[in-house]
Design an enzyme around this catalytic site. Structure first.
Site, PDB file in Angstrom:
ATOM      1  N   GLU A 146      17.700  17.027   7.381  1.00  0.00           N
ATOM      2  CA  GLU A 146      16.457  17.414   6.709  1.00  0.00           C
ATOM      3  C   GLU A 146      16.753  18.394   5.583  1.00  0.00           C
ATOM      4  OE1 GLU A 146      12.741  19.942   6.148  1.00  0.00           O
ATOM      5  OE2 GLU A 146      14.768  20.520   6.631  1.00  0.00           O
ATOM      6  N   GLU A 147      17.673  19.314   5.867  1.00  0.00           N
ATOM      7  CA  GLU A 147      17.947  20.408   4.931  1.00  0.00           C
ATOM      8  C   GLU A 147      18.602  19.937   3.636  1.00  0.00           C
ATOM      9  OE1 GLU A 147      16.720  23.207   5.408  1.00  0.00           O
ATOM     10  OE2 GLU A 147      16.655  23.719   7.529  1.00  0.00           O
ATOM     11  N   ASP A 204      14.979  27.680  12.917  1.00  0.00           N
ATOM     12  CA  ASP A 204      14.583  26.589  12.027  1.00  0.00           C
ATOM     13  C   ASP A 204      15.607  25.488  12.204  1.00  0.00           C
ATOM     14  OD1 ASP A 204      14.024  24.872   9.954  1.00  0.00           O
ATOM     15  OD2 ASP A 204      14.526  26.280   8.363  1.00  0.00           O
ATOM     16  N   ASP A 262       7.846  22.584  12.436  1.00  0.00           N
ATOM     17  CA  ASP A 262       8.917  23.013  11.531  1.00  0.00           C
ATOM     18  C   ASP A 262       8.394  23.905  10.415  1.00  0.00           C
ATOM     19  OD1 ASP A 262      11.359  23.277  10.265  1.00  0.00           O
ATOM     20  OD2 ASP A 262      11.113  21.439   9.103  1.00  0.00           O
ATOM     21  N   HIS A 271      13.632  18.714  13.018  1.00  0.00           N
ATOM     22  CA  HIS A 271      14.934  18.284  12.504  1.00  0.00           C
ATOM     23  C   HIS A 271      16.044  18.966  13.288  1.00  0.00           C
ATOM     24  CE1 HIS A 271      15.698  21.948  10.013  1.00  0.00           C
ATOM     25  NE2 HIS A 271      14.398  21.933   9.798  1.00  0.00           N
ATOM     26  N   ASP A 326      19.286  19.483  12.149  1.00  0.00           N
ATOM     27  CA  ASP A 326      20.337  20.186  11.408  1.00  0.00           C
ATOM     28  C   ASP A 326      19.920  21.601  11.046  1.00  0.00           C
ATOM     29  OD1 ASP A 326      18.411  18.961   9.659  1.00  0.00           O
ATOM     30  OD2 ASP A 326      19.763  19.251   7.966  1.00  0.00           O
ATOM     31  N   HIS A 335      16.871  30.440   6.975  1.00  0.00           N
ATOM     32  CA  HIS A 335      17.905  30.283   5.940  1.00  0.00           C
ATOM     33  C   HIS A 335      18.531  31.624   5.564  1.00  0.00           C
ATOM     34  CE1 HIS A 335      16.379  26.093   4.474  1.00  0.00           C
ATOM     35  NE2 HIS A 335      16.199  26.271   5.768  1.00  0.00           N
TER      36      HIS A 335
HETATM   37 ZN   LIG Z   1      13.186  23.427   8.958  1.00  0.00          ZN
END
Ligand SMILES: [Zn+2]
Length: 368
Positions: A139-140, A106, A163, A76, A78, A344
């Site tokens: 995706e997030e 990520d 991922d 992904h 984003d 994150h």
């Molecule tokens: Zn991810």
């Protein structure tokens, strides 16, 4: 062979391009330019218009030996916040963000690994089959790019998602089903001091529902949570409205159904106990998957992992990813460890060694 300098340089460039969810266009343009230069054909689908982003998903295709099954890779595009103005720094073999942002490894470690694979694949044309690269947006924020992907642009029969946090060598073959459960309780407003007996407290009804609901870790495969609650207007008004929102996940669909039923029951009982009305909504966020170690895509990934000198580690996750959506669309797909840790968070990092292994793994999968 993986070119370590090119890989790290590309990774630095990619994390330096801002790409918060719904704002991935700059990164799409960058990858489209690079991949076009390598001989890939490029398409951007219409997902952006559907979800309100500034670009759709990027699908790049490289023709190959038609005796080999077509495959696709996915990452992904984003990143989560704080993710603007990322400044990557390499120190003692570890890459981190200099400022108060996430690094965005990520999932940009996966993107850099795939780009390195693309460089190597075009150098030896007949050793690989047809390859699609599917770069998804948003995706997030609920797998929105994958959910709205134009599948007519993807020819791959087996999918490899890069991922997963954790070490290169980990293969995620099991992931949960997830439901979102929301409820709106409607009571009756009244003056809290003058005539509270005329009121029906929606807040009390919601509180009873939550209090009697089985939550947290239910068993090794099942979890549940109420994550949002709001309601009421002022201390002196019996609250006429309260809303709660939560989720349940399980690696087994029948367990998810049972857990969801119990949460809905608790909501209805809470409302009834106080004479409130309630509207309940249950929505499937995504389907889970459970691939046996004999499945071709799993064997393919584990052989590639062995090929780069590692031992495959089969893992399950409690989280959802684009992999869930791809599996439910019929293309068997695994999620692979890319080597980043603490995603994150502003502590997110990846070692140069893991980044190299991720690229080697992508190459081993593609050139198998
Ligand atoms: Zn991810």
């Amino acid at each position: 062979m993986v070119d370590q300098k090119r890989l790290v340089d590309n990774f630095f460039e990619i994390v330096s391009i801002d790409s918060l969810s719904f704002k991935e266009k700059k990164l799409v343009d960058y990858l489209a330019r690079k991949l076009k230069g390598l001989g890939f054909s490029i398409k951007v689908d219409g997902a952006g218009a559907i979800i309100g982003g500034n670009t759709g998903n990027l699908i790049a295709h490289l023709p190959g030996n038609s005796d080999k099954p077509p495959i696709y890779f996915n990452c992904h595009l984003d990143t989560v916040e704080p993710g603007i103005g990322v400044e990557p720094v390499l120190k003692d073999g570890i890459i981190r963000a200099a400022g108060e942002t996430v690094l965005g490894a990520d999932d940009k470690a996966g993107i850099a690994a795939i780009l390195e694979m693309a460089h190597i694949a075009v150098e030896g044309e007949d050793t690989h089959g047809p390859i699609d690269l599917v770069f998804t947006v948003a995706e997030e924020t609920g797998l929105l790019g994958a959910k709205n992907l134009d599948w007519s642009l993807v020819t791959g029969e087996y999918g490899f998602v890069l991922d997963a946090a954790g070490l290169v060598g980990e293969i995620y073959t099991v992931a949960p089903w997830q439901n979102t459960i929301s409820a709106v309780f409607r009571g009756r407003a009244a003056h809290a001091g003058v005539n509270p007996e005329l009121g029906v407290s929606a807040v009390q009804a919601a509180a009873r529902a939550i209090e009697t609901m089985p939550l947290g870790r239910r068993d090794s495969e099942t979890t549940a949570n109420i994550g949002e609650i709001k309601g009421g207007r002022a201390p002196n008004i019996v609250p006429e409205l309260a809303e709660i929102k939560g989720e349940a996940r399980s690696l087994k669909l029948n367990k998810l159904d049972r857990q969801t039923d119990r949460m809905v029951q608790a909501i209805n009982h809470g409302a009834k106990a106080f004479g409130a009305e309630v509207d309940v909504d249950v929505a499937r966020e995504y389907d889970g998957y459970n691939l046996s170690s004999k499945k071709k895509v799993v064997v393919w990934a584990s052989e590639a992992i062995k090929h780069i000198g590692l031992e495959p580690i089969y893992a399950s996750t409690g989280g959802g990813s684009d992999t869930n959506v791809f599996n439910s669309r019929g293309a068997p797909t695994v999620n692979l460890g890319v080597g980043y840790i603490d995603p994150h968070t502003t502590n997110e990092s990846i070692s140069q060694d893991q980044l190299r292994l991720a690229a080697e793994l992508a190459v081993a999968i593609a050139l198998r």
